[in-house]
Design a protein around this motif. Structure first.
Motif, mmCIF file in Angstrom:
data_model
loop_
_atom_site.group_PDB
_atom_site.id
_atom_site.type_symbol
_atom_site.label_atom_id
_atom_site.label_comp_id
_atom_site.label_asym_id
_atom_site.label_seq_id
_atom_site.Cartn_x
_atom_site.Cartn_y
_atom_site.Cartn_z
ATOM 1 N N LEU A 34 82.775 33.871 124.849
ATOM 2 C CA LEU A 34 81.483 33.221 124.620
ATOM 3 C C LEU A 34 81.493 31.786 125.147
ATOM 4 O O LEU A 34 80.509 31.332 125.747
ATOM 5 C CB LEU A 34 81.146 33.222 123.118
ATOM 6 C CG LEU A 34 79.844 32.517 122.726
ATOM 7 C CD1 LEU A 34 78.634 33.188 123.377
ATOM 8 C CD2 LEU A 34 79.678 32.500 121.204
ATOM 9 N N LYS A 52 73.501 34.537 120.896
ATOM 10 C CA LYS A 52 74.664 34.120 120.122
ATOM 11 C C LYS A 52 74.153 33.291 118.959
ATOM 12 O O LYS A 52 73.046 32.766 118.996
ATOM 13 C CB LYS A 52 75.642 33.300 120.968
ATOM 14 C CG LYS A 52 74.994 32.096 121.611
ATOM 15 C CD LYS A 52 75.773 30.862 121.374
ATOM 16 C CE LYS A 52 75.105 29.698 122.088
ATOM 17 N NZ LYS A 52 74.823 28.597 121.205
ATOM 18 N N SER A 53 74.994 33.204 117.914
ATOM 19 C CA SER A 53 74.592 32.344 116.814
ATOM 20 C C SER A 53 75.831 31.762 116.140
ATOM 21 O O SER A 53 76.182 30.615 116.343
ATOM 22 C CB SER A 53 73.728 33.132 115.811
ATOM 23 O OG SER A 53 73.336 32.285 114.770
ATOM 24 N N CYS A 54 76.536 32.573 115.344
ATOM 25 C CA CYS A 54 77.604 32.014 114.500
ATOM 26 C C CYS A 54 78.852 31.613 115.278
ATOM 27 O O CYS A 54 79.572 30.709 114.887
ATOM 28 C CB CYS A 54 77.979 33.021 113.420
ATOM 29 S SG CYS A 54 78.846 34.472 114.052
ATOM 30 N N ALA A 55 79.137 32.309 116.375
ATOM 31 C CA ALA A 55 80.358 32.110 117.174
ATOM 32 C C ALA A 55 81.631 32.410 116.386
ATOM 33 O O ALA A 55 82.717 31.977 116.772
ATOM 34 C CB ALA A 55 80.414 30.693 117.750
ATOM 35 N N HIS A 56 81.501 33.151 115.287
ATOM 36 C CA HIS A 56 82.670 33.473 114.460
ATOM 37 C C HIS A 56 82.734 34.937 114.037
ATOM 38 O O HIS A 56 83.296 35.259 112.996
ATOM 39 C CB HIS A 56 82.693 32.580 113.208
ATOM 40 C CG HIS A 56 83.133 31.173 113.502
ATOM 41 N ND1 HIS A 56 82.275 30.221 113.982
ATOM 42 C CD2 HIS A 56 84.342 30.586 113.421
ATOM 43 C CE1 HIS A 56 82.942 29.090 114.171
ATOM 44 N NE2 HIS A 56 84.187 29.277 113.844
ATOM 45 N N GLY A 57 82.097 35.818 114.811
ATOM 46 C CA GLY A 57 82.222 37.240 114.515
ATOM 47 C C GLY A 57 81.527 37.680 113.243
ATOM 48 O O GLY A 57 81.935 38.664 112.628
ATOM 49 N N ILE A 58 80.474 36.975 112.853
ATOM 50 C CA ILE A 58 79.788 37.311 111.604
ATOM 51 C C ILE A 58 78.364 37.822 111.846
ATOM 52 O O ILE A 58 77.939 38.798 111.233
ATOM 53 C CB ILE A 58 79.709 36.063 110.677
ATOM 54 C CG1 ILE A 58 81.114 35.543 110.352
ATOM 55 C CG2 ILE A 58 78.942 36.381 109.388
ATOM 56 C CD1 ILE A 58 81.981 36.510 109.598
ATOM 57 N N CYS A 59 77.636 37.168 112.737
ATOM 58 C CA CYS A 59 76.211 37.516 112.874
ATOM 59 C C CYS A 59 75.977 38.758 113.733
ATOM 60 O O CYS A 59 74.955 39.421 113.598
ATOM 61 C CB CYS A 59 75.431 36.345 113.444
ATOM 62 S SG CYS A 59 75.759 36.016 115.202
ATOM 63 N N GLY A 60 76.901 39.073 114.617
ATOM 64 C CA GLY A 60 76.783 40.282 115.435
ATOM 65 C C GLY A 60 75.829 40.145 116.610
ATOM 66 O O GLY A 60 75.485 41.137 117.241
ATOM 67 N N SER A 61 75.398 38.932 116.926
ATOM 68 C CA SER A 61 74.352 38.823 117.958
ATOM 69 C C SER A 61 74.882 38.820 119.398
ATOM 70 O O SER A 61 74.113 39.030 120.320
ATOM 71 C CB SER A 61 73.502 37.576 117.712
ATOM 72 O OG SER A 61 74.300 36.424 117.765
ATOM 73 N N ASP A 62 76.179 38.592 119.614
ATOM 74 C CA ASP A 62 76.647 38.485 121.009
ATOM 75 C C ASP A 62 77.480 39.684 121.446
ATOM 76 O O ASP A 62 78.413 39.543 122.237
ATOM 77 C CB ASP A 62 77.417 37.180 121.229
ATOM 78 C CG ASP A 62 78.688 37.094 120.390
ATOM 79 O OD1 ASP A 62 78.788 37.834 119.398
ATOM 80 O OD2 ASP A 62 79.574 36.286 120.735
ATOM 81 N N LEU A 72 82.354 41.692 121.022
ATOM 82 C CA LEU A 72 81.675 40.451 120.662
ATOM 83 C C LEU A 72 82.271 39.350 121.528
ATOM 84 O O LEU A 72 83.490 39.122 121.490
ATOM 85 C CB LEU A 72 81.937 40.103 119.195
ATOM 86 C CG LEU A 72 81.325 40.983 118.114
ATOM 87 C CD1 LEU A 72 81.716 40.451 116.744
ATOM 88 C CD2 LEU A 72 79.811 41.046 118.249
ATOM 89 N N CYS A 74 82.236 36.222 121.192
ATOM 90 C CA CYS A 74 82.878 35.134 120.448
ATOM 91 C C CYS A 74 84.236 35.527 119.889
ATOM 92 O O CYS A 74 85.003 34.680 119.457
ATOM 93 C CB CYS A 74 81.979 34.663 119.310
ATOM 94 S SG CYS A 74 81.711 35.923 118.045
HETATM 95 S S1 FES Z 1 77.992 34.805 117.779
HETATM 96 FE FE1 FES Z 1 77.891 35.685 115.798
HETATM 97 S S2 FES Z 1 79.175 37.438 115.988
HETATM 98 FE FE2 FES Z 1 79.475 36.399 117.842
#
Ligand code: FES
Length: 236
Positions: A34, A52-62, A72, A74
């Motif tokens: 990412l 992308k959003s959280c950049a920590h593998g939580i939101c699932g958007s990327d 993912l 990120c």
């Molecule tokens: S940016 Fe949220 S899971 Fe990757």
């Protein structure tokens, strides 16, 4: 290290079909996939579009296809994709979905299927004064399934999804498992009516692509098999 980054680009306003664009990027082996996309967007080409959003593998958007596999961005490091000496990384949108722009897919159908399985607790008894209790043993049955972040990597890795756009797909059916096997839920019959169908459980041929693609390591095929057994038991 030096990276060659290939990105499948598509702008509906100017392109008739997707095409690949190539960028030369300097990166650290510990950068995430990412971060590489962020670098290109912020420093080289502001028109590049991705979620992308959280950049920590939580939101699932990327979730996207990276070097041919659904991941993912990120949650994967450059060194895990190309080693420590550099190389080529390719990025494409998740397969079997309409592309809105570049790496962004239209998720309407994905979330429509999700809603169809009633991804909520069905319980017709009056709520207790505090919470509805569940024992650790009862929770253990659904715990793995509760880790799903709805990124869509599984559904878009499944050959049944590629072949049949109306197929519910592993993400939605995993959610059906999560609630059907919840000790507090009473919606089994209603939910099974949706998943025990031509476009549901029986189009899962236990190919295991979903398990391989899941960034949370969920044993999806195992839980869908449990749902299949449940639906057969209820019918006969
Ligand atoms: S940016 Fe949220 S899971 Fe990757």
């Amino acid at each position: 290290m030096d990276l060659t980054v290939k990105i499948k680009r598509y702008n509906p306003e100017t392109d008739t079909e997707p095409h690949w664009e190539t960028y030369s990027v300097e990166a650290d082996p510990m950068d995430s996939a990412l971060s590489v996309l962020n670098h290109i967007k912020w420093n080289m080409d502001g028109t590049l579009t991705f979620r992308k959003s959280c950049a920590h593998g939580i939101c699932g958007s990327d979730a996207m296809q990276i070097n041919g596999e659904n991941k993912l961005a990120c949650s994967i490091l450059v060194q895990d994709l190309v080693g420590s000496k550099g190389g080529t990384i390719s990025y494409a949108p998740l397969p079997a979905a309409p592309v809105i722009k570049d790496l962004v897919i239209d998720q309407d159908s994905f979330f429509e299927k999700y809603r169809a399985v009633m991804p909520w607790l069905v319980n017709h008894t009056p709520p207790p004064e505090r919470e509805r209790l569940q024992s650790p043993e009862q929770h253990a049955i659904i715990e793995d399934a509760t880790k799903c972040i709805m990124c869509g990597a599984c559904t878009h890795s499944c050959p049944s999804t590629w072949a049949a756009p109306d197929y519910l797909g592993p993400a939605a059916m995993l959610k059906a498992y999560r609630y059907t096997f919840d000790s507090r839920d009473q919606g089994t019959e209603e939910r099974l009516e949706v998943v025990d169908s031509k476009e549901g459980l029986w189009k899962c041929y236990t190919i295991f692509n979903c398990v391989q693609a899941c960034p949370k390591g969920i044993d999806i095929t195992r839980w869908l098999s449990a749902l299949k057994r449940k639906s057969v038991t209820m019918r006969y």
